[in-house]
Design a protein around this motif. Structure first.
Motif, PDB file in Angstrom:
ATOM      1  N   GLU A  70      -0.728 100.024  69.038  1.00  0.00           N
ATOM      2  CA  GLU A  70      -0.285  98.943  68.169  1.00  0.00           C
ATOM      3  C   GLU A  70       1.115  98.480  68.570  1.00  0.00           C
ATOM      4  O   GLU A  70       1.399  97.273  68.590  1.00  0.00           O
ATOM      5  CB  GLU A  70      -0.287  99.384  66.708  1.00  0.00           C
TER       6      GLU A  70
ATOM      7  N   GLU B 173       9.900 100.507  60.668  1.00  0.00           N
ATOM      8  CA  GLU B 173       9.542  99.640  61.777  1.00  0.00           C
ATOM      9  C   GLU B 173      10.357  99.983  63.034  1.00  0.00           C
ATOM     10  O   GLU B 173      10.538 101.145  63.344  1.00  0.00           O
ATOM     11  CB  GLU B 173       9.727  98.173  61.370  1.00  0.00           C
TER      12      GLU B 173
ATOM     13  N   ASP C 128       6.744 105.613  62.188  1.00  0.00           N
ATOM     14  CA  ASP C 128       6.609 104.943  60.893  1.00  0.00           C
ATOM     15  C   ASP C 128       5.146 104.609  60.626  1.00  0.00           C
ATOM     16  O   ASP C 128       4.644 104.787  59.507  1.00  0.00           O
ATOM     17  CB  ASP C 128       7.469 103.679  60.876  1.00  0.00           C
ATOM     18  N   ARG C 129       4.454 104.118  61.664  1.00  0.00           N
ATOM     19  CA  ARG C 129       3.030 103.807  61.505  1.00  0.00           C
ATOM     20  C   ARG C 129       2.220 105.069  61.243  1.00  0.00           C
ATOM     21  O   ARG C 129       1.285 105.071  60.436  1.00  0.00           O
ATOM     22  CB  ARG C 129       2.504 103.099  62.747  1.00  0.00           C
TER      23      ARG C 129
ATOM     24  N   ALA D  98      -1.066 104.561  67.206  1.00  0.00           N
ATOM     25  CA  ALA D  98       0.186 103.898  66.841  1.00  0.00           C
ATOM     26  C   ALA D  98       0.884 103.325  68.071  1.00  0.00           C
ATOM     27  O   ALA D  98       1.482 102.244  68.012  1.00  0.00           O
ATOM     28  CB  ALA D  98       1.102 104.881  66.121  1.00  0.00           C
TER      29      ALA D  98
ATOM     30  N   SER E  72       2.880 105.888  57.550  1.00  0.00           N
ATOM     31  CA  SER E  72       2.396 104.955  56.531  1.00  0.00           C
ATOM     32  C   SER E  72       0.890 104.772  56.546  1.00  0.00           C
ATOM     33  O   SER E  72       0.280 104.487  55.509  1.00  0.00           O
ATOM     34  CB  SER E  72       3.075 103.588  56.702  1.00  0.00           C
ATOM     35  N   SER E  73       0.251 104.949  57.721  1.00  0.00           N
ATOM     36  CA  SER E  73      -1.185 104.674  57.817  1.00  0.00           C
ATOM     37  C   SER E  73      -2.035 105.894  58.129  1.00  0.00           C
ATOM     38  O   SER E  73      -3.268 105.820  58.053  1.00  0.00           O
ATOM     39  CB  SER E  73      -1.432 103.609  58.887  1.00  0.00           C
TER      40      SER E  73
END
Length: 435
Positions: free
Chosen positions: A185, A286, A170-171, A182, A174-175
């Motif tokens: 994080e 998430e 997801d990260r 990722a 989205s980023s």
């Protein structure tokens, strides 16, 4: 047992999940007694070490390091196992059943590796073995498969069953972050372990896929039967390519009824795949989990929620405990293992899906035609192809129609041997849509 008799519970493990099970047993004691029909009493907690701080306040006399003695006590009605792993969990569960206790477990690894032994022991003892918490945390998915859909024919189960990998992907989506960024994080936020191998390499999801396939298709499927690929090789470029197609990359557990060479068969696999953003699973963000079920009569169903964590998992454990405790009071046994279909498990090579293939080639006339011919020679039909030139080289992005995994692998091997192909840089499956 009569209506005034308490149900006596032994708890194996008092970590993240076990401490929350103990907390809920205490805080919801009155409600649980009303739902069960008798008080539910915690009579012992087995731990590795005594005297260390825990996330629940319990009398010291309940704690013991002798788990074998606890599960073999004649006054224990239900053993709740949340220690995980293969041993000593297997030995303790078998001992509990042999000594007359029913069992509630959250142990996906053990159930996926040797569930057959546990089910046979429960059948022999005439006791319950419930395990809702083993897959997708608080999400009620195993009970619907075992009971709510018992009169239907499930044809496919498609799920996001690992929160760590879903957070990472997801990260990345989205980023624009890379995998390592990722993952870091996820570790900082507590979604990933210091050693994330079980999650990012797909072992956790494969165990859950084995359990889902076993229930859905009434066939014993072990973790060893599940084709497994992780997400460590997924690149930012893969995620960007998926976005260009209107897709998102997810690590999927896919269990399905297939047409095998000798009749119906089961396929079970875990791997990253592109799915259309219009698919319900694409919106799972998430560290959440979701399981998408397709059946002949009910159609399409989706179950969504937190897939891990102490409280969500403890919620599933307590749900099973209420059912098992009721059964003890009434002197009955719930549904056991259903493996009557005994279908073969299809090798991954025979499984069919669509593919997204990125090929780095020399930017020369005729290269595209040569590549297309290789696909045709191996019975892999091309749905779309896109070419982007970059000086002396170019990139071809091919999306296929449905083809077998073996045919696609042969196609890739052939392509890698061509003089004008520099590299097959990415191969990813495409799921969740109809042609």
């Amino acid at each position: 047992m009569n209506e005034k008799t308490s149900v006596r519970v032994a708890l194996l493990g008092c970590g993240v999940v076990g401490s929350q099970v103990a907390r809920l047993l205490h805080e919801q004691a009155n409600d649980l007694a009303a739902r069960v029909g008798a008080p539910v009493e915690l009579v012992g907690v087995a731990v590795r070490r005594l005297g260390i701080p825990r996330d629940v306040d319990l009398p010291e006399h309940l704690f013991t390091t002798d788990a074998e003695e606890l599960v073999s006590r004649e006054d224990v009605d239900v053993v709740v196992e949340v220690i995980g792993g293969i041993e000593p969990a297997r030995t303790l569960i078998l001992s509990a059943l042999e000594h007359g206790a029913s069992v509630v477990s959250a142990n996906k690894a053990l159930l996926a590796e040797d569930g057959g032994t546990l089910f046979e022991a429960a059948e022999k003892a005439g006791r319950d073995l419930y395990y809702e918490a083993a897959v997708a945390g608080a999400i009620p998915i195993l009970r619907p498969l075992r009971e709510s859909l018992a009169g239907d024919q499930v044809t496919r189960v498609l799920g996001i069953v690992n929160g760590t990998t879903n957070f990472i992907l997801d990260r990345m989506d989205s980023s624009g972050a890379g995998f390592n960024e990722a993952l870091e994080e996820a570790q900082e936020l507590g979604y990933a372990e210091a050693d994330p191998t079980a999650d990012v390499e797909g072992f956790d999801a494969a165990a859950k896929a084995a359990i889902l396939a076993s229930l859905a298709f009434h066939t014993r499927v072990t973790a060893a039967d599940v084709h497994r690929e992780g997400i460590a090789e997924v690149t930012a470029s893969d995620v960007a390519s998926a976005a260009e197609m209107g897709c998102v990359v997810k690590l999927l557990a896919i269990c399905a009824l297939e047409n095998g060479p000798d009749g119906p068969a089961v396929s079970a696999r875990v791997h990253p795949a592109m799915i259309p953003r219009t698919h319900p699973l694409a919106s799972v963000r998430e560290a959440y989990n979701a399981v998408f079920v397709e059946s002949e009569a009910a159609g399409q169903l989706m179950f969504y929620g937190p897939g891990a964590g102490g409280s969500p998992t403890a919620s599933a454990v307590l749900g099973d405990l209420v059912t098992v405790a009721r059964n003890r009071l009434e002197g009955v046994r719930g549904a056991g293992e259903s493996s009557y279909a005994d279908l073969p498990v299809l090798p991954m090579g025979r499984t069919q899906t669509r593919y997204h293939v990125q090929i780095d080639v020399d930017d020369k006339a005729g290269v595209l035609a040569t590549v297309a011919q290789v696909f045709a020679e191996h019975d892999v039909s091309i749905q779309t192809v896109r070419q982007e030139g970059r000086g002396d080289d170019a990139q071809l992005v091919v999306v296929s129609h449905r083809a077998s995994d073996a045919d696609l692998a042969a196609t890739v091997a052939h392509l890698q041997g061509l003089a004008n192909v520099r590299e097959v840089s990415s191969v990813m499956r495409v799921e969740g849509d109809q042609e």
